[in-house]
Structures are given as C-alpha cells and as structure tokens.
Design a protein around this motif. Sequence first.
Motif, PDB file in Angstrom:
ATOM      1  N   ARG A 107       0.809  -1.215   0.000  1.00  0.00           N
ATOM      2  CA  ARG A 107       0.000   0.000   0.000  1.00  0.00           C
ATOM      3  C   ARG A 107       0.842   1.266   0.000  1.00  0.00           C
ATOM      4  N   GLU A 108       2.115   1.109  -0.308  1.00  0.00           N
ATOM      5  CA  GLU A 108       3.002   2.262  -0.482  1.00  0.00           C
ATOM      6  C   GLU A 108       3.310   2.518  -1.951  1.00  0.00           C
ATOM      7  N   LEU A 129       4.222  13.343  -4.578  1.00  0.00           N
ATOM      8  CA  LEU A 129       3.508  13.222  -3.308  1.00  0.00           C
ATOM      9  C   LEU A 129       3.684  14.477  -2.457  1.00  0.00           C
ATOM     10  N   GLN A 133       0.405  16.540  -1.453  1.00  0.00           N
ATOM     11  CA  GLN A 133       0.088  16.712  -0.038  1.00  0.00           C
ATOM     12  C   GLN A 133       0.150  18.180   0.383  1.00  0.00           C
ATOM     13  N   ASP A 137      -3.893  18.487   0.081  1.00  0.00           N
ATOM     14  CA  ASP A 137      -4.242  18.089   1.443  1.00  0.00           C
ATOM     15  C   ASP A 137      -4.020  19.185   2.482  1.00  0.00           C
ATOM     16  N   GLU A 260       4.631  11.870   3.116  1.00  0.00           N
ATOM     17  CA  GLU A 260       4.370  10.526   3.609  1.00  0.00           C
ATOM     18  C   GLU A 260       4.013   9.602   2.445  1.00  0.00           C
ATOM     19  N   ASP A 262       1.756   7.247   0.286  1.00  0.00           N
ATOM     20  CA  ASP A 262       0.310   7.405   0.146  1.00  0.00           C
ATOM     21  C   ASP A 262      -0.120   6.871  -1.216  1.00  0.00           C
ATOM     22  N   TYR A 263      -0.565   5.618  -1.260  1.00  0.00           N
ATOM     23  CA  TYR A 263      -0.901   5.028  -2.553  1.00  0.00           C
ATOM     24  C   TYR A 263      -2.130   5.691  -3.172  1.00  0.00           C
ATOM     25  N   ALA A 264      -3.069   6.166  -2.343  1.00  0.00           N
ATOM     26  CA  ALA A 264      -4.272   6.773  -2.898  1.00  0.00           C
ATOM     27  C   ALA A 264      -3.941   8.041  -3.678  1.00  0.00           C
ATOM     28  N   SER A 265      -3.011   8.843  -3.159  1.00  0.00           N
ATOM     29  CA  SER A 265      -2.597  10.042  -3.894  1.00  0.00           C
ATOM     30  C   SER A 265      -1.852   9.671  -5.172  1.00  0.00           C
TER      31      SER A 265
END
Length: 312
Positions: A107-108, A129, A133, A137, A260, A262-265
Amino acid sequence: MHAIVRHDDGSLSQQQVDRPTPGPTEVLIKNAAAGINPVDWKIRANGDAFGTFDAARPMILGWDVAGEVVEVGAGVTRFEVGDRVFGMPRFPRPAEAYAEYVVAGSREVARTPAALSDIEAGALPLAVLTAWQAVVDTLHIGEGDRLLVHAASGGVGHLAAQIAKARGAEVWGTASAKNHDALRDLGVDHLIDYRTERFEEIAVDMDAVLDLVGGSEHAERSVKSLRRGGRLVVVPGGDAIPPASMLDDAGVSATWILVEPDYASLEAVAAMIEAGSLRVVVGDTRPLDRLAELHEIGETGGPMGKLVATIG
C-alpha cells in the motif's frame, strides 16, 4: 544485487549487497529507475537527519522506485507478479531505492500508468507526493485560488503548479528566466525571475504560497505576498516558519509538511497523467553506477525537473 552505498565520508560507490526478501504485505520490485531528490544529497553530505537508518547495515539512500513486481509476500491482494508499479516506500525510514531490487509495502506503491516510461515513473513519487500533499491536502487549493509556487521549475514545483492549475487555481511561479517558456507550456499563468525581481512586489494578495526554497528570510518575504487569511506552506523545514507575531500581524497561517507514503494520492496522480493534465519533466539521467554524478548536478542547481538513475 548491485546497490549504491553511502560511506562515512559522504562518498557513494556501487557495491554488491544482499537482495532483500519481501515479508507479509510486501512486494519485491525489480527496480528500473530511481529518482534523485534534495533530501538524498543532504543526507549523503550531512548524515542521517531523521535517525532512521540502521548503523549496522550499509547505508543505501533513495526513495523513488519504479519497476516490476517480481515477488509478493503473504496477504498481498493489490498486485501480482509482472505488475508495473511506482512509489515512495517507508519515507522517512530507509527505502534503499538506489538498488536493483527494492521491498515495499503493497500500500506504499501504485500501478504505473501505461502512458509513463519507467524513467518518468521513477522521477515522480517523492516529488509528486510532496506536491499533492502540499497543494491538495494542506493548502486545499481550489477553483479561483491564487497560488504562488517558489522554485516552480524544480522537481516538486513543476508538479505542484500543474496540480494547482488542474484544480482551477491561478498560478504564479518563481524561476530563472531560462525556464519560463517551459513553465508557461505547463500552464503557469504568471512567472517571476527571482534573480532580477522581488516576488513580494509582484505576486500580492495571494491566497496561498508554497515555499520550496526554505530559509527564514525567504519565508518572511513570502508572508508579504499573502492576503489576510492566506496560507503559507514551507517544505524544506519547520525552522523556516516565520515568528508567530509576524503571522498574527499579517493575519495569515503557516505550517511545514513532511511527505508521507500514500498510494491513494499516487493513484490520483496516475489518473491525471492518463487524462493528460500532468506531465513530469526529466532533466537528466545516468546509469546506476554513475549516480554520484546526479548528486553533483543536483547540488549545483541542475536542469529543470527531476534527475533519475536508470537501473538494469
């Protein structure tokens, strides 16, 4: 396997080291490309700033990974052997990406968009990322916002500017004049030559500033670009945040972020790439055994975009 090892004197050399083995929920990636980031050469020169490296192991830097899954650990459901993936494992803990094989949590990492070469994918993770972020974010940039991006031609900056533009922002950027045409092509609306112009006299009433330069003096100048209620994000370090009294007087807020995994991003970024709304600029590439040259290039300013070591 071959890897680039950092020595106590700050030098780098290629050595044979043990190939890692994936544990539960991890994948083993045959690495094709590793991006080079400022944090890499700062740690190479100054030592382990995060205190996360094991002194008993060879110190292998690098966090940008792009390649093919060759083994999956127990419990992995996201990937199969043969999948192309990219990501930024473990940061700020060691990912050991300057190597032929890299272990990452499943998940990374995310699937590499078909539109990207391995070199382009290797250029992206840490920089994109950080950009996501910060812009999405933390600053919550949206339609009509006025954003100033410092170091807009850098690895993070050219991506942050595009992400903000895709979200409907009006984007200002500081960069040397030689990179202005390329940044206009990426959608930056207003460009400021930091060598000859005072950005705080040109970019005013900004809703947000993303400071990728750092240093307290630069951050304090950035406060002058903000409207009351504006937001400042400083990426290079929290020690550059302006004094609370200055922020209160100006009616603005400021923070710093540390990127950090973050696979979703990454998946959101992949969708942008597939849609044609995000491009990564690769400034230079060298094979793994010449990776030290990329550190030298980066430390002296380097070309626009990202530096990437090719592997295999």
